[in-house]
Structures are given as C-alpha cells and as structure tokens.
Enzyme design. Structure first.
Site, PDB file in Angstrom:
ATOM      1  N   ASP A   1       0.836  -1.349  -0.070  1.00  0.00           N
ATOM      2  CA  ASP A   1       0.212  -0.028   0.019  1.00  0.00           C
ATOM      3  C   ASP A   1       0.789   1.120   0.072  1.00  0.00           C
ATOM      4  O   ASP A   1       0.657   2.191  -0.480  1.00  0.00           O
ATOM      5  CB  ASP A   1      -0.939   0.037   1.111  1.00  0.00           C
TER       6      ASP A   1
ATOM      7  N   ARG B   1       6.013   4.213   5.851  1.00  0.00           N
ATOM      8  CA  ARG B   1       5.567   4.256   7.272  1.00  0.00           C
ATOM      9  C   ARG B   1       5.713   2.725   7.842  1.00  0.00           C
ATOM     10  O   ARG B   1       5.957   1.799   7.081  1.00  0.00           O
ATOM     11  CB  ARG B   1       4.136   4.990   7.486  1.00  0.00           C
ATOM     12  N   ASP B   2       5.322   2.774   9.027  1.00  0.00           N
ATOM     13  CA  ASP B   2       5.332   1.543   9.526  1.00  0.00           C
ATOM     14  C   ASP B   2       4.129   0.685   9.173  1.00  0.00           C
ATOM     15  O   ASP B   2       3.300   0.356   9.944  1.00  0.00           O
ATOM     16  CB  ASP B   2       5.308   1.645  11.260  1.00  0.00           C
ATOM     17  N   GLU B   3       4.281   0.035   7.945  1.00  0.00           N
ATOM     18  CA  GLU B   3       2.970  -0.664   7.317  1.00  0.00           C
ATOM     19  C   GLU B   3       3.393  -1.427   6.217  1.00  0.00           C
ATOM     20  O   GLU B   3       3.959  -2.748   6.685  1.00  0.00           O
ATOM     21  CB  GLU B   3       1.642   0.298   6.921  1.00  0.00           C
TER      22      GLU B   3
ATOM     23  N   ASP C   1      -5.991  -2.576  -2.563  1.00  0.00           N
ATOM     24  CA  ASP C   1      -5.433  -1.604  -3.373  1.00  0.00           C
ATOM     25  C   ASP C   1      -4.965  -2.306  -4.763  1.00  0.00           C
ATOM     26  O   ASP C   1      -5.189  -1.534  -5.760  1.00  0.00           O
ATOM     27  CB  ASP C   1      -4.273  -1.281  -2.698  1.00  0.00           C
TER      28      ASP C   1
ATOM     29  N   TRP D   1     -11.945  -5.746  -1.090  1.00  0.00           N
ATOM     30  CA  TRP D   1     -10.652  -6.173  -0.817  1.00  0.00           C
ATOM     31  C   TRP D   1     -10.618  -7.862  -1.300  1.00  0.00           C
ATOM     32  O   TRP D   1      -9.615  -8.508  -1.965  1.00  0.00           O
ATOM     33  CB  TRP D   1     -10.135  -5.952   0.686  1.00  0.00           C
TER      34      TRP D   1
ATOM     35  N   GLU E   1      -2.089   9.061  -0.725  1.00  0.00           N
ATOM     36  CA  GLU E   1      -2.976   8.223  -0.210  1.00  0.00           C
ATOM     37  C   GLU E   1      -4.466   8.856  -0.117  1.00  0.00           C
ATOM     38  O   GLU E   1      -5.534   8.309  -0.501  1.00  0.00           O
ATOM     39  CB  GLU E   1      -2.624   7.897   1.176  1.00  0.00           C
TER      40      GLU E   1
ATOM     41  N   HIS F   1       1.067   6.180  -2.784  1.00  0.00           N
ATOM     42  CA  HIS F   1       0.164   5.147  -2.341  1.00  0.00           C
ATOM     43  C   HIS F   1      -0.649   5.201  -3.876  1.00  0.00           C
ATOM     44  O   HIS F   1      -1.289   5.791  -4.361  1.00  0.00           O
ATOM     45  CB  HIS F   1      -1.045   5.704  -1.548  1.00  0.00           C
TER      46      HIS F   1
END
Length: 866
Positions: free
Chosen positions: A459, A463-465, A472, A529, A742, A763
């Site tokens: 995605d 960052r922390d992901e 997506d 999703w 995003e 994103h």
C-alpha cells in the site's frame, strides 16, 4: 521480413535459470512483418540429443506447453523454434537458442539446513546481525557452479570477496511457513581451483524483524536468523563438489550493528573485516568466528521464483542541498522514491554520519509524522582509513528529502546518490499527451507503482505498514499490467493469497497476514478487498493471455464467491458485517477513512454480483460449462436483488453519490438502456454540481471516468481528469506531488499536512485512473486475451490535442499516436506481428488492420466513405 522468430522465453521469467517447473511453457515473437502463424516446430537440445516436435499446425505462440519429457532437477535444455507464416510452404529459420535450466525440483535434492549464529539472542529485541561462511578446496578448474540459496530473514552472498548477484532483500516476503523462495545463481566465474570461501551477510527482514503498524511485531515467523545455501560445483575432471550449509560453517557478528526495514541500518566500519569472505592464509580462522547453530526447514516448502527479484533500477543526484547551519544538510532529490542513499565520505575514525528520510518538508525540515513508527534513519561510522563508499544492505526508505548530519567537511552533490529499488519488472507501457500536468500525473502513477512493487504489491513504502493490501492491487491491477510485466510477481503473490485464505473462503485484508489490531484481527470478509481473488486473476489472464494462471487461482475465487453467497443468503444482498466501503472518500474524516457518501452494503452487494459474473466468465474460458452456468445464475440473482434494494423507481440510487452510480454502471447492474441513461445523467449532474471535484474513494475512483464515458458524458470525465482544485488528481500535481497520494488532501491547500494518521504520499490506488487514460485518452485497448486482437479508439477531450501510448504486448509492440488537426484527426497505429487491430476514429466506422504501422487521416476516411 526477418528470417527467424525471436528467442524463446520461459513462463513469465526474465531468463530460464533456476526455473521451478518441470514443464516450462514457451513464448516467442514472430519474425517482423509476419501476418499470421500457421504452424510451428520446437527443438529441444538435451545434452546434445535433439528432439523436434515436427510441424505443429497451430497459431499459438504465447505460453505454449512444453513439448517433451519433463525437466529433471538441474537439467539444462537448449530450445529453438521455427514457424510457418502467411501460407508459406517453407518454415522460417530457427530462432537463436535459449537455455532453460531447472532448479532443485524435488525436496530430496536439498542437503542444506539453515545455519546461523549460535550465541544467545534475546527474542523481541534489537539483535546484531551475523555473517556466516565456510572455506573449502576445489581440486580442479570449475566447469559449472550453481548456488541455490535462501534464508530465514534476508541475505547477500559472497564468494571469494565478490558479491553474488545484484538482488536485494532476497528471498523476499512470502507466507514463509508454506512457501520460502530460493534463488539460483551462476557462480562459475566466482570460483577458482584451490582454496575458496563462500559466505553471506544476514538480516532480519520480514522474517523476524519489526513489522506492522500499531507498534508492530517481531519474530512473527521465527527467532532464528539463518542461511540455507547449497553450492554445487562441476569440475573439468568430471567430479562434483557440494558445499551445503551444515554444522561445519562458522558465524561471527558483522559490522552491521542493527538493521530493520522500518528503522534503518547502523554500520560501524571500524568493525568490518573486508577480507571476511576471502580464504584465510594458511587456513587460519579468526577467534571471532565460532561454530554455527543448525536449524530446521522442511525442504518441501522451498520454491523457485516466478518473477524478478528486487534490484536497483535507477540513481538520482540531489537537485538541491540546503545547509541548516548546525552541521545538518537537507537534500532534495526532486522525486519521491523508494530506495537508499549511497554516500562517499572521508574523515577521522569514529566520525558518525546520520541519514534521515522523509517524503515532504514542513517549514524546511523533514516531516516525519506521516512515517509513524518508521524512524527511517541510517548511521555510518567511519574507520579513518580513507575515502569510503557505503549504502545500507537490508532496509529501504520512501523519501524525496534526506537530512545528512555529522558530515566531515563540505557536502557536495557528488557525495550522495539516491538509489531506486523495486521488483525489477520489465517496463511495458508508456503514455504521453499535450497536457503537461496530465503527463506528470501519469509519471506519478508510474513512480508509485515502482515504489510499492517491492517483492509484494504494498500500500505504501515509507511508514510502519508496507503491507500487501488486497483492495489496493485489486483496483490497480489493470494499470499495473499495462505499465509493467508484473504477471510473474502477482501470480506468486496470489499463491500467497490462496495460502492465507481462511477455510470458509475469507480473503484477508492484506497478504501475507500479520497481526493488525482489533480492526483487522480477527480477519473478516470485506468487499473490494476480498474480490482480488476473482478480479485480479481475470485481469492477468486478459492482459497476459495466461489461461493456466486463471485455472490455478479459480478455486480461490470460487471459495470467495461461495462465502459471499452464504453470507447474503436467500436475499442475495450482502448487507451485514464489517465493510470498508468506498474507503477514503474525500469527505471521510481523518479518524474514519471508511466514512463515505455511499452505503457500504451497496458496495458489498455490487461486488458480490461483479465477482460472481467474473467467476462465470472464468469458468467459461476454462471450459467448466456447468460451473459457468451456476455462477451466471447467481450473478443474475444478485443483480436483480441489487436493483430492487438500491435503485429507486425514479432511477436514482438510494445512495445518491458518484460511487453508487459508478459501480452500478460499470458492473452492469442496471436493468436497461433507459435506467443506464438516467444513472449516467445523474452521475454527470453530481460531478458538475461540485465543479468536477473528486467525490469518490478507493472503490469509485477507478470506475467513475468509465461510467461517465460509457453513458455519453465524456466531457464530464475530462473535467474530472483536468480539475486542479482540491480534491482532484491534478490538485496533487499542482502541489508538487511526484507520486500518488493516499488521501486527496494528504497535503492541504495551505501546505500543511493532513492531520490523519494515514497520510502517505506514495499510494498507487487512486492512480488507477491511468488505465482509463491508456484506453480512452490515448485509445489503446485489448479486444481479446493477451492483445491478440487490439482496439484503437481514441476519444479526445479536455483540451488535449494529441496523445500517444505504446504497450509491449506478449506478441510485440502495439502503439497509437493521434493528433487533432483543423480538418479532423490524424492517427498512426502499430499492430504486433501475428495480431489484428480494430481502429475507430471519432465519427467514423470501425476498420480492421493487420500487423505493421498504419497512418490514418479522417479526411481520407471521409473520402473513402463517400
């Protein structure tokens, strides 16, 4: 015409080394100028023994079945093809030979076991990575050598002081318990007669590193950091040698003090023995090297790659360096990218250089709040031995800006380079038009895809992901498959989706699955999703012509649709459960990204019908006649239920919102032409009421331009595309974006950051509009799987006076270039060899053209029609 086809390729791989299937499918391109292939003949050269198929009367040239006995592990086979074209009695010449070489196809082929540091390590903490190595002797010159290698964690291998391969973060991220990739390297040139040393740097990676949001998690797949490697050498005297990881290897702490995907890397050059992977004089070993610990790995879980690895693909120099007056410098690379910095520095021993990264600036300083828990900081400690060049090994950052502190002396642009990394897919699609802002938007889409196709489709990259969110890629797959040959990568990732699918058919929100807090754990089924299971295999089949890919993933899609069927029940309405709906609608508040204009259950039921219909189409293509009929009936029932619940008698939707009309129109859920016309008119009215500002989120955005176009409102679609006020695609461009954001307002009009916790500036999902740009603005589309037949139908608007696109299809280059003139339009189209194209210029009847380049002018078409 050239006298021979292009060399054969294998599956969806860039080359045939280490292939993981015993019957690899073959693809070739016809000689230039060929109109149609009548037949082919394939030759297999198996260690000098030739096998020829003889003339095979067939037009297939894409993913043709393997024509001989299956490959054995390690077997090398030369492959050539010749073809009969255009009714000729004689074949063309043979293609240049291509070589396919099997990897280790049987679990019994593996003798290696995972090895790593034997010293105590505290789980759940920052741990210093190890290096492992083994020295050995070869008694004769090397004829051929292969290194088969993977890791619990990530690795970089070396032999005799020389790096093996150019991939990074291998073996990548899979559902490790069921699927762990190994790579095959040709290391023939790395070895010498006599003493040799093989070794590897190790890192935590996704295996035991700190990953995930809400504080993250460690040791998700295990606590060991281990290498599993098997070096197989054939010597010129006919003997063989195998050096496999076992208890005879040694380990030592390396100069990397810490490395994390989110945190960055710390490297102390004072601790680096540059000769660590070179044979030691007299065979002596340093006291710091101690015996390894051996671990376990079921060899049945070891798989060969289906696509390319992550590699460096580009380098950028800073466009500006701003001294901050306190020893810090802020560097601007002019482009939001994913990669690492390479620095060249010289200074006293102990000098510490710190590199911090961010996507945007606020008040001239790095804006790190959007990174959340990802500190994205690299540290290098000089050893004082002179000029040194360094970049981290086992981390990546998403950034445009970097802060450098502790630099010894003057910092210049030559001292720091940003190196771009992503899965090394082949670029296949390009677009350009007369509007520079639209061109920048398209470039932003490309850069966001590059930054988020890092082994899996993520995605966001900063960052922390950085997770493989299924929604997506579901909406972005059509765009992705035009821009790059991503079939192998996405096919592999879909294997992981199937591995993570729950027994009841639920598709996780993201794959591979990691804990995600109460909103995402336990896993619940969610529309858009979960529909990646049905829609993405269909897109890949359409774009790449791979029917077997569709067949292999069909059970996953069927289980997903059957789950929706059970959840909806006899009503055929999926109106229960946790749904994300039209995620990140512009009106969604920062703390509620699912708060959209459109009823989330309308979205869920629409996707239920859409997936059931795609399952019907897939079953029909696969020859499952009864199954196709079953899901066709289901799709009809859900469609009727959708209309009864969500379409009012006056033709308006119960959610009078752009996304509601878009899904109803594009998914074919309305009753008749009159209902479609009313819906299209209302959609256009809603868009114009807000002066063509975006009012859709992740679900509606990929659909709205097609919904408008297909209902006679092309002008409104162009108004959306070219709007520059917030929220819009070009608003982000006007604010200096170089990737897709995003949120539509990740950066507010006053230049401040959106206050939401989800504020990524890279994103790709909202960049799914690029597929419409390719098909409608430029006018390049497929009419049958794999682009065997093409459709050239440009539909100008929005003040755009010319556009062009090209796409490297499986059959070859397809292209269109058009320009408006004072008397109409001129266009040039290119059809690949062996293909056909239908051309429809505005206001003129379609015509069919064959392979080659064709120039068309609407004036000529008018005269011909007269």
């Amino acid at each position: 015409m050239s006298s021979q086809p292009a060399p054969v390729t294998f599956e969806h791989l860039p080359d045939g080394l280490g292939i993981g299937v015993a019957r690899p499918r073959l693809t070739w391109r016809l000689p230039q100028g060929a109109v149609v292939q009548d037949a082919y003949e394939i030759e297999l050269d198996r260690a000098g023994v030739l096998h020829r198929t003889g003339r095979t009367d067939h037009a297939d040239q894409i993913l043709v079945p393997w024509p001989g006995e299956p490959l054995d592990s390690r077997e090398r086979v030369g492959v050539r093809v010749r073809v009969w074209v255009d009714g000729a009695a004689d074949p063309t010449g043979w293609s240049e030979p291509a070589t396919v070489e099997a990897g280790l196809l049987d679990a019994a082929d593996w003798s290696a076991v995972p090895v790593g540091a034997a010293w105590h390590e505290e789980p759940g903490t920052d741990r210093r990575p190890a290096r492992v190595r083994r020295s050995f002797t070869l008694d004769a010159p090397v004829l051929r050598a292969r290194l088969y290698v993977t890791a619990h964690g990530v690795y970089e291998a070396e032999i005799n002081g020389r790096r093996v391969g150019d991939d990074i973060l291998s073996p990548g991220w899979t559902v490790y318990g069921e699927r762990l990739r190994y790579r095959t390297y040709d290391v023939t040139e790395h070895l010498v007669p006599g003493a040799n040393t093989v070794g590897a740097w190790l890192g935590d990676g996704w295996y035991r590193g700190h990953i995930g949001f809400d504080g993250g998690y460690r040791d998700l797949y295990g606590t060991d950091q281990s290498l599993l490697a098997q070096l197989e050498v054939t010597l010129t005297d006919g003997t063989t040698a195998v050096v496999a990881t076992d208890g005879s290897w040694q380990a030592a702490p390396g100069p990397i003090l810490f490395s994390g995907l989110y945190e960055g890397e710390t490297f102390d050059a004072r601790l680096h023995d540059t000769a660590w992977s070179i044979p030691q004089p007299g065979g002596e070993e340093s006291e710091s090297w101690t015996p390894v610990a051996t671990r376990t790995r079921d060899p049945h879980t070891l798989i060969a790659p289906k696509g390319a690895p992550v590699r460096r693909t580009q380098e950028l120099s800073p466009t500006a360096i701003t001294p901050k007056g306190d020893g810090r410098h802020v560097l601007d690379f002019g482009q939001n990218l994913v990669g690492r910095l390479r620095i060249t520095a010289d200074g006293p021993a102990g000098t510490t250089i710190t590199l911090r990264h961010a996507e945007v600036l606020q008040d001239g300083e790095l804006a790190t709040r959007p990174l959340r828990g990802a500190t994205s900081t690299d540290t290098y400690v000089l050893d004082g031995s002179g000029e040194q060049t360094w970049e981290p090994r086992f981390t990546l950052h998403g950034f445009r800006y970097a802060e450098v502190s502790g630099w010894p002396g003057e910092l210049t642009a030559e001292d720091v380079t940003a190196r771009v990394y992503h899965t090394d897919m082949t670029r296949t699609g390009w677009f350009e038009c007369s509007d520079p802002m639209v061109n920048r938007l398209h470039e932003n889409v490309v850069w966001s895809m590059r930054g988020n196709f890092v082994d899996i489709p993520t995605d966001c990259p900063q960052r922390d992901e950085r997770l493989g969110w299924t929604g997506d890629i579901q909406v972005f797959a059509p765009t992705a498959s035009f821009l790059y040959d991503c079939a192998g990568m996405l096919d592999s990732w879909l294997d992981d989706v199937a591995a993570e699918q729950l027994p009841d058919g639920t598709i996780p929100w993201y794959v591979p699955v990691i804990p995600g807090g109460p909103q995402w754990t336990p896993i619940q089924p969610g529309a858009a999703w979960g529909d990646v299971a049905t829609l993405t295999p269909w897109v890949l089949y359409q774009r790449f012509g791979d029917l077997e890919l569709l067949r292999r993933h069909f059970p996953m899609g069927r289980a997903w649709v059957d789950l929706m069927d059970r959840l909806a029940g006899e009503s055929r309405l999926w109106d229960t459960g946790h749904q994300l709906g039209d995620w990140l609608d512009p009106i969604a508040p920062p703390d509620d990204p699912a708060g959209a204009r459109t009823d989330r259950y309308l979205v869920a039921t629409a996707y239920f019908a859409h997936s059931a219909r795609h399952l019907q189409w897939s079953a029909r293509e696969l020859g499952y006649t009864d199954v196709a009929a079953q899901y066709g009936r289901l799709a009809d029932e859900v469609t009727r239920a959708f209309r009864a619940r969500y379409v009012r008698p006056d033709g308006r939707m119960t959610s009078d919102a752009p996304t509601a009309y878009s899904v109803a129109l594009v998914f074919g859920l309305l009753d008749d032409d009159q209902q479609r016309r009313r819906a299209g008119d209302r959609l256009a009215e809603l868009v114009l009421q807000d002066d063509a500002r975006i009012a859709t989120g992740f679900v509606g955005t990929p659909l709205i331009c097609d919904a408008l176009t297909d209902t006679g409102h092309l002008d409104v679609a162009y108004r959306l595309l070219t709007q520059t006020e917030c929220p819009s695609w070009l608003y982000t461009v006007s604010m200096g974006a170089t990737t897709i954001w995003e949120r539509w307002d990740s950066l507010l009009p006053d230049g401040t950051l959106n206050s939401g916790g989800m504020t990524s500036f890279n994103h790709y999902a909202l960049g799914a509009v690029a597929d419409w740009m390719h098909r409608v603005v430029a006018g390049l589309d497929l009419a049958s799987p794999g682009y065997r037949t093409l459709r050239f139908r440009p539909r100008p608007g929005g003040g755009i006076t010319w556009a062009k696109a090209r796409h490297d299809t499986p059959y070859g280059r397809a292209a269109i270039s058009w320009e408006l003139t004072s008397t109409g339009m001129t266009a040039e189209v290119t059809v690949p060899d062996g293909c056909q194209g239908g051309v429809e210029l505005p206001g003129h009847a379609p015509l069919t053209v064959g392979p080659g380049r064709h120039r068309l002018d609407t004036r000529d078409l008018e005269r011909a029609a007269a």
